[in-house]
Write an enzyme that holds these catalytic residues in place. Structure first.
Site, PDB file in Angstrom:
ATOM      1  N   CYS A  33       0.203  -0.879 -10.457  1.00 24.09           N
ATOM      2  CA  CYS A  33       1.165  -1.656 -11.232  1.00 24.09           C
ATOM      3  C   CYS A  33       1.711  -2.798 -10.395  1.00 24.09           C
ATOM      4  CB  CYS A  33       2.311  -0.763 -11.680  1.00 24.09           C
ATOM      5  SG  CYS A  33       1.755   0.468 -12.840  1.00 24.09           S
ATOM      6  N   TYR A 172      -9.489   6.904 -17.832  1.00 24.48           N
ATOM      7  CA  TYR A 172      -8.393   7.278 -16.922  1.00 24.48           C
ATOM      8  C   TYR A 172      -7.736   8.594 -17.325  1.00 24.48           C
ATOM      9  CZ  TYR A 172      -3.528   6.693 -15.126  1.00 24.48           C
ATOM     10  OH  TYR A 172      -2.302   6.855 -14.543  1.00 24.48           O
ATOM     11  N   HIS A 175      -2.051  10.802 -13.159  1.00 21.26           N
ATOM     12  CA  HIS A 175      -0.602  10.566 -13.070  1.00 21.26           C
ATOM     13  C   HIS A 175       0.229  11.256 -14.150  1.00 21.26           C
ATOM     14  CE1 HIS A 175      -2.165   6.893 -10.822  1.00 21.26           C
ATOM     15  NE2 HIS A 175      -1.485   7.590  -9.932  1.00 21.26           N
ATOM     16  N   ASP A 268       1.110  10.495  -5.727  1.00 23.06           N
ATOM     17  CA  ASP A 268       0.044   9.561  -5.384  1.00 23.06           C
ATOM     18  C   ASP A 268       0.548   8.503  -4.405  1.00 23.06           C
ATOM     19  OD1 ASP A 268      -2.457   8.424  -5.491  1.00 23.06           O
ATOM     20  OD2 ASP A 268      -2.121   7.366  -7.369  1.00 23.06           O
TER      21      ASP A 268
END
Ligand code: ADP
Ligand code: SF4
Length: 690
Positions: A33, A172, A175, A268
């Site tokens: 991000c 994906y 997370h 992460d």
């Protein structure tokens, strides 16, 4: 020597095939991000292009929403809801391709992680569930028809990604933010049809979407899978030696690349306070043994030797990086050119992440050009030479003074840098001596090293300068970077005026503890740390005091410890650490008054007062600028001309106390703008200027 360095690391510069495309080297900027996304696409494109210019062979977007039912507003993520989003994303692929790198896009449907505040769509999930934000919103269970519709959305988004020019398209599941991961997880998927229940059923949608994506775009685009291989939740979540391994074994050859990491984001992107470089290795090391496809992994890698070991030992094929590529977009180029000592290493502070978390373009403590590549034309490596190099006197060798001096020298100026104390680095040196913050000294070390390589920099320690000194030097440009000091009077957020009843000889500031250690404590008995700063420092000092054997009480007006560290993803770890260290937490309390052996604290909601047995109070509230020199020089302004002084400026904490990142950026900005004839025009991207 440089030649040999180049050949030492040559394996890192081998091209690697990823399905139908070839990465020019092994440096892989994984999706991360930026706080830019769909709202600031030119800012985003220039940032990503910079990484390609710096040698990252693959450059990825951040998570890119594929549909309005995955709407993370107000966060500025990527967006590919329909064709109208393609031109903005094409800016990014063109910027990356210009430098011969591959562009990757991480498609996402956020499932029960999205609240859809803007689109007002009802969120979707494998099973009906309340969303994972605090919003009073529930996600509805998807029917099989919804699942088929979702597959079509993903396929359509992959096709749009292809037409935007992407070379790698992600499927994906990471997370705890992805619908596809939600389907994999027993705690989110309670279905009893063909998409729930058994491992095979829970895997079905993921497998189908990988196949669909390959079918849609696999002729020219590589299909990458990002999978969380451990959630650090024990049996409640995916585990690297449990179902995560089963997933990779079951789908081993389906994608063209495996991108593996920890979930959730706080696991992460762990900070250096809580983990070392390579902290994900023990979780990801198995992956290459179960697939022949290339594998990328992350772990805040900044050391070329570590990177080499990872590839040579068969742990990874690509060195994945988010933060190290933010701190130094030119990391690969520097290794290739045998300039490893020039790498500006990430310090693992997560200031970059606060950008995304507060919905604004990110900044970086180490790289002041981040987020300014498009807006201000700043480049992390190159800076215009001064048209007329002059002499500069920079006073204060903390982050802002070091950065100003470094960048001025790079511009060709003659620079004298004077520091009062015996050491460089200012607050960074002091703070890096506290528990967990050692790596922060890189802010100092990189700048000092750069300065020491240059003939036009003169560096003086133990040089506390006065106004008379400055006036006697006949140096035309004077920059004050004299820093700040923590307040002793309690003024901060909860107390806008000094706390009335303090016992001065029993009050310490962080400066006292950082400069003298626990020798600053003169009275036996428990120590209270009052945290009205609400960032990291009070909790670090509490840790330091516990290590030194003190009973510590942590008092904060906030309902949680170190509240702003939510933005750096550290809050839960910090609160856990304080609890583990037996620090007594008094949340939602303000300091009311103090006596020789006690501290009165009042509940911020009820005003109810509690008496604590406390011998020493450490106030971590706010800071004042060290502006005595500025005041003295200002008082003598009529003498400047005769003293050959054209201008005197204040930068960093001396101008206004703030983040280390703010101080570094102030130093850089000073050097950038010092010869500007008018205030630089900052481009604005998201507002239509009529
Ligand atoms: P910043 O974050 O703005 O760089 P710091 O507090 O980290 O601020 O650093 C300020 C530095 O300036 C400290 O190392 C301090 O010793 C030094 N300093 C303060 N006053 C003077 C002075 N009069 N002469 C030289 N150095 C000074
Ligand atoms: Fe690293 Fe901190 Fe920069 Fe983020 S802000 S890239 S963690 S130095």
């Amino acid at each position: 020597m440089r030649e040999s360095e180049r050949s030492t690391y040559s394996v890192l510069f081998e091209p690697v095939n990823i399905g139908p495309v070839t990465a020019p080297n092994r440096f892989y900027q994984v999706p991360h991000c930026t706080g830019m996304g769909y709202r600031f696409p030119r800012t985003e494109a220039k940032l990503r292009g910079m990484k390609a210019e710096g040698g990252w062979g693959v450059v990825s977007t951040q998570e890119t929403e594929i549909h309005a039912s995955s709407d993370l507003t107000p966060a500025n993520e990527g967006r590919l809801w329909d064709e109208r989003d393609i031109p903005a994303l094409r800016l990014m692929t063109e910027a990356v391709h210009e430098h011969g790198s591959l562009a990757a896009i991480q498609l996402v449907h956020n499932g029960l992680h999205s609240t859809n505040r803007y689109s007002r769509e009802i969120p979707i999930a494998p099973s009906a569930a309340i969303v994972d934000q605090n919003d009073p919103v529930q996600a509805r269970e998807m029917s099989v028809s919804d699942i088929n519709t979702f597959k079509q959305w993903h396929r359509d988004a992959a096709l749009r990604a292809k037409s935007a020019g992407f070379d790698i398209v992600y499927v994906y599941a990471g997370h705890d933010m992805s619908l596809l991961q939600h389907f994999l997880l027993q705690r989110h998927n309670h279905r009893s049809d063909q998409y729930g229940g058994s491992f095979t059923n829970r895997l079905r949608l993921f497998k189908e979407v990988i196949a669909e994506t390959r079918d849609a775009v696999g002729d020219t685009c590589a299909v990458a899978v990002r999978l969380a291989v451990d959630e650090l939740l024990g049996e409640e979540g995916l585990q690297h030696d449990g179902e995560a391994r089963d997933i990779i074994e079951a789908l081993a050859e389906e994608p063209d690349l495996w991108d593996v990491n920890l979930s959730d984001w706080s696991n992460d992107s762990q900070t250096s306070r809580f983990s070392e470089e390579g902290y994900q290795e023990r979780y990801t090391s198995f992956v290459k043994s179960v697939t022949t496809k290339p594998v990328v992994g992350v772990g805040r890698y900044t050391s070329p030797d570590t990177m080499l070991r990872l590839v040579k030992s068969g742990h990874l094929d690509f060195i994945g990086a988010a933060r190290p590529s933010i701190a130094d977009p030119f990391l690969p180029k520097k290794i290739e050119e045998g300039r490893v000592e020039d790498i500006r290493e990430c310090i693992g502070c997560n200031i970059c992440i606060t950008g995304d978390n507060t919905n604004v373009p990110m900044r970086c403590t180490q790289n002041p050009a981040v987020g300014e590549e498009w807006r201000r034309d700043w480049h992390p490596e190159y800076i215009r030479k001064l048209k007329a190099p002059e002499d500069y006197l920079v006073i204060g060798g903390g982050p802002s003074g070091l950065e100003a001096a470094r960048a001025l020298v790079q511009r060709g100026a003659q620079v004298i840098l004077a520091e009062a104390s015996e050491q460089w680095g200012g607050r960074v040196t002091l703070e890096s001596q506290l528990p967990g913050l050692a790596v922060w000294s890189r802010v100092r070390d990189w700048r000092l090293h750069q300065l020491q390589q240059q003939a036009n920099a003169q560096l003086y320690l133990q040089s506390p300068l006065t106004a008379e000194d400055v006036l006697s030097y006949q140096i035309p440009n004077v920059v004050l970077a004299t820093g700040s000091s923590w307040r002793r009077d309690g003024v901060g957020r909860a107390n806008r005026r000094p706390i009335a009843q303090l016992v001065p000889e029993r009050v310490l500031t962080p400066d006292d503890l950082m400069k003298q250690g626990v020798d600053a404590i003169k009275h036996e008995g428990p120590v209270a740390v009052f945290d009205d700063d609400r960032f990291y420092l009070a909790s670090v000092l509490a840790e330091q005091l516990v290590i030194a054997g003190y009973d510590v009480i942590y008092v904060t007006p906030s309902p949680i410890a170190a509240a702003w560290t939510e933005q750096t993803l550290e809050q839960e770890r910090i609160q856990k650490r304080l609890i583990d260290l037996n620090v007594k937490l008094l949340l939602s309390h303000n300091v009311a008054s103090m006596s020789d052996d006690s501290l009165s604290v009042s509940c911020t909601y009820t005003g109810r007062v509690t008496e604590l047995s406390v011998a020493t109070l450490v106030l971590v509230t706010s800071r004042t600028s060290n502006d005595t020199l500025w005041q003295d020089l200002s008082a003598k302004q009529e003498h400047w001309k005769a003293a050959g002084i054209n201008r005197v400026d204040r930068i960093g904490d001396c101008y206004s106390p703030g983040l280390i990142a703010t101080a570094v950026q102030a130093g850089f900005a000073y050097a950038q703008n010092v010869d500007a004839t008018e205030a630089p025009l900052v481009r604005r991207e998201d507002i239509s200027l009529l």
